[in-house]
Scaffold this motif. Structure first.
Motif, short mmCIF file in Angstrom:
data_model
loop_
_atom_site.label_atom_id
_atom_site.label_comp_id
_atom_site.label_asym_id
_atom_site.label_seq_id
_atom_site.Cartn_x
_atom_site.Cartn_y
_atom_site.Cartn_z
N HIS A 130 0.82 -1.22 0.00
CA HIS A 130 0.00 0.00 0.00
C HIS A 130 0.85 1.27 0.00
O HIS A 130 0.39 2.34 0.36
CB HIS A 130 -1.01 -0.05 1.16
CG HIS A 130 -2.09 -1.06 0.89
ND1 HIS A 130 -3.29 -0.75 0.29
CD2 HIS A 130 -2.09 -2.41 1.06
CE1 HIS A 130 -4.01 -1.85 0.14
NE2 HIS A 130 -3.30 -2.87 0.59
N SER A 131 2.12 1.10 -0.42
CA SER A 131 2.98 2.25 -0.69
C SER A 131 3.16 2.28 -2.22
O SER A 131 2.44 1.59 -2.92
CB SER A 131 4.35 2.06 -0.02
OG SER A 131 4.17 1.75 1.34
N GLY A 132 4.15 3.05 -2.68
CA GLY A 132 4.46 2.96 -4.11
C GLY A 132 3.81 4.04 -4.93
O GLY A 132 3.23 4.98 -4.36
N PRO A 133 3.87 3.91 -6.26
CA PRO A 133 3.48 4.99 -7.17
C PRO A 133 2.08 5.54 -6.87
O PRO A 133 1.12 4.78 -6.79
CB PRO A 133 3.50 4.32 -8.55
CG PRO A 133 4.33 3.10 -8.39
CD PRO A 133 4.29 2.71 -6.96
N GLY A 134 2.01 6.83 -6.67
CA GLY A 134 0.70 7.48 -6.47
C GLY A 134 0.13 7.31 -5.08
O GLY A 134 -0.98 7.75 -4.81
N LEU A 135 0.87 6.64 -4.19
CA LEU A 135 0.34 6.40 -2.84
C LEU A 135 1.32 6.92 -1.81
O LEU A 135 2.52 6.69 -1.93
CB LEU A 135 0.17 4.90 -2.59
CG LEU A 135 -0.96 4.18 -3.30
CD1 LEU A 135 -0.79 2.68 -3.12
CD2 LEU A 135 -2.31 4.63 -2.76
N MET A 136 0.80 7.59 -0.81
CA MET A 136 1.68 7.97 0.30
C MET A 136 2.01 6.72 1.11
O MET A 136 1.12 5.90 1.34
CB MET A 136 0.94 8.96 1.19
CG MET A 136 1.62 10.32 1.16
SD MET A 136 0.75 11.56 2.07
CE MET A 136 0.12 10.79 3.50
N THR A 137 3.26 6.59 1.50
CA THR A 137 3.60 5.44 2.33
C THR A 137 2.84 5.53 3.65
O THR A 137 2.91 6.54 4.34
CB THR A 137 5.12 5.42 2.62
OG1 THR A 137 5.80 5.37 1.37
CG2 THR A 137 5.50 4.21 3.46
#
Ligand code: GUN
Ligand code: FE
Length: 412
Positions: A216-223
């Motif tokens: 649920h981290s990664g491109p387009g998402l806040m860690t």
């Protein structure tokens, strides 16, 4: 005395009641039917597949078992069998998971309603990190969930039996699915007396925590700050959210859950069986987080709620370490047998919002277990009777189980 038409308790008193099997003698006791705050209906044939950590066990044992629920008739007959097993163990209310299949979930709701079991059943929402047979497009799952919610609300058993939203856990749900699920929960809860129940798993094993945050981290998402924040940022931490396990929470996750008013479904037998760790019950009680207690069949191998209650005490004792003799009776954070018995009846009903269950009181559902303990004659008047009952508990003592005003199980 029960009102036969409605299946609710009309009055509570001592002495004989018409139509009860041999309940008049002094050697019987009556307890409210047990409430199991976390179990998986399709997993009852998977109990005891040992020596695997959670993620391997899910892939090897559980997902193949759940794929069989693609057949709605199979799901229905299995749920009927499971309902008989639950009732014979005294369980009359459940917070349950079905599978990802809408037809199977509908069959399960139907079969539990027929058996007189109350609580909630959820379709398991999942779209990744599982076999393709259990992963469905987000739109399809949301559409089906709305239909299932409407189906459950149309059953005679509603609101004693309700539909819940069960995003399995953050590993098997994409960010888009969690977002849509949170939105659906808000939509279904608007203008209702009670918000829709949400059930999921949180922080059962350390491997799971790492993978969930990574996914649920990664491109387009806040860690996300932590695992619990993944659910929080998707609107999934509500006062009717039941979070199973919570073995490895940080202090800030505990505060987050406390502030949201969500409930932890503690599953001590599962945490032992899958070697996930021991939930620090004391820290959670101290933090003011409400607790419920579940068997987590088949993560936990024990169907009997009195034995799950005993495992809760055992786990609390293990984690608190050696106690000074004085502490044993003084420490409210170590559950006593009486508190454990309350937990599997009124306590679980209160924590889950199953307001009709868990207590013997006028107007509540007539769910009860008639027990004839084979104990020494002074067990009720000497020492701690609930300690004796809990630690000597034997299913063969159950003479009858009533759910919604009807005897559903009578010992031969
Ligand atoms: N985490 C995600 N799914 C499951 C499950 O079915 N059982 C347990 N114990 N943990 C889970
Ligand atoms: Fe579970």
């Amino acid at each position: 005395m029960t009102d036969d038409d409605a299946g609710v308790i009309r009055s509570v008193g001592e002495g004989d009641a018409p139509g009860t099997p041999d309940a008049g003698s002094d050697d019987h006791v009556i307890t409210p039917g047990f409430v199991d705050a976390h179990l998986h209906l399709p997993q009852f044939d998977s109990i005891g597949q040992d020596s695997m950590p959670l993620l391997e066990w899910l892939n090897t044992v559980i997902f193949p078992a759940e794929i069989r629920w693609a057949d709605g008739a199979y799901a229905r007959s299995m749920t009927r069998r499971v309902a008989t097993t639950l009732l014979s163990h005294g369980t009359t209310t459940v917070a349950a998971y079905a599978t990802a299949h809408a037809e199977g979930t509908q069959s399960a709701l139907h079969a539990l309603a027929e058996a007189g079991i109350g609580g909630a059943v959820g379709q398991v929402l999942m779209d990744q990190h599982a076999p393709f047979e259990l992963c469905f497009p987000v739109d399809e799952q949301i559409r089906e969930a709305k239909l299932l919610d409407a189906f459950a609300r149309g059953l005679d058993a509603f609101p004693r039996l309700e539909f819940s939203l069960n995003p399995r856990f953050a590993i098997s749900c994409s960010p888009a699915l969690l977002r849509a699920c949170g939105q659906l929960a808000a939509d279904l809860s608007a203008n209702r007396e009670r918000p829709v129940m949400i059930q999921t798993h949180l922080s059962e094993t350390l491997d799971e925590c790492d993978l969930a945050v990574r996914l649920h981290s990664g491109p387009g998402l806040m860690t996300p700050a932590d695992y619990a924040s993944i659910y929080d940022r998707n609107g999934l931490l509500t006062p009717r959210t039941l979070l199973a396990h919570c073995v490895h929470l940080s202090a800030s996750e505990r505060s987050l859950i406390r502030a949201a008013g969500s409930v932890i479904a503690h599953c001590p037998t599962a945490n032992t069986f899958l070697q996930s760790g021991t939930m620090p019950r004391r820290d959670l009680v101290r933090a003011g987080v409400p607790l419920a207690l579940g068997s987590d069949i088949a993560g936990g191998p024990e169907i009997s709620m009195p034995r799950v209650a005993r495992a809760m005490i055992d786990a609390a004792k293990v984690i608190s370490g050696p106690a000074a003799a004085r502490d044993v009776h003084d420490d409210p954070r170590l559950p006593s047998p009486a508190r454990a018995w309350w937990q599997i009846t009124g306590g679980n009903a209160e924590a889950t919002g199953f307001v009709h269950a868990g207590r013997l009181a006028p107007g509540l559902s007539a769910d009860l277990v008639l027990v004839r303990p084979e104990l020494h004659s002074q067990w009720l008047t000497r020492g701690d009777p609930l300690g004796t009952l809990l630690y000597s508990w034997d299913e063969r003592w159950i003479a009858g189980v009533m759910a919604l005003g009807r005897w559903r199980y009578l010992r031969a």
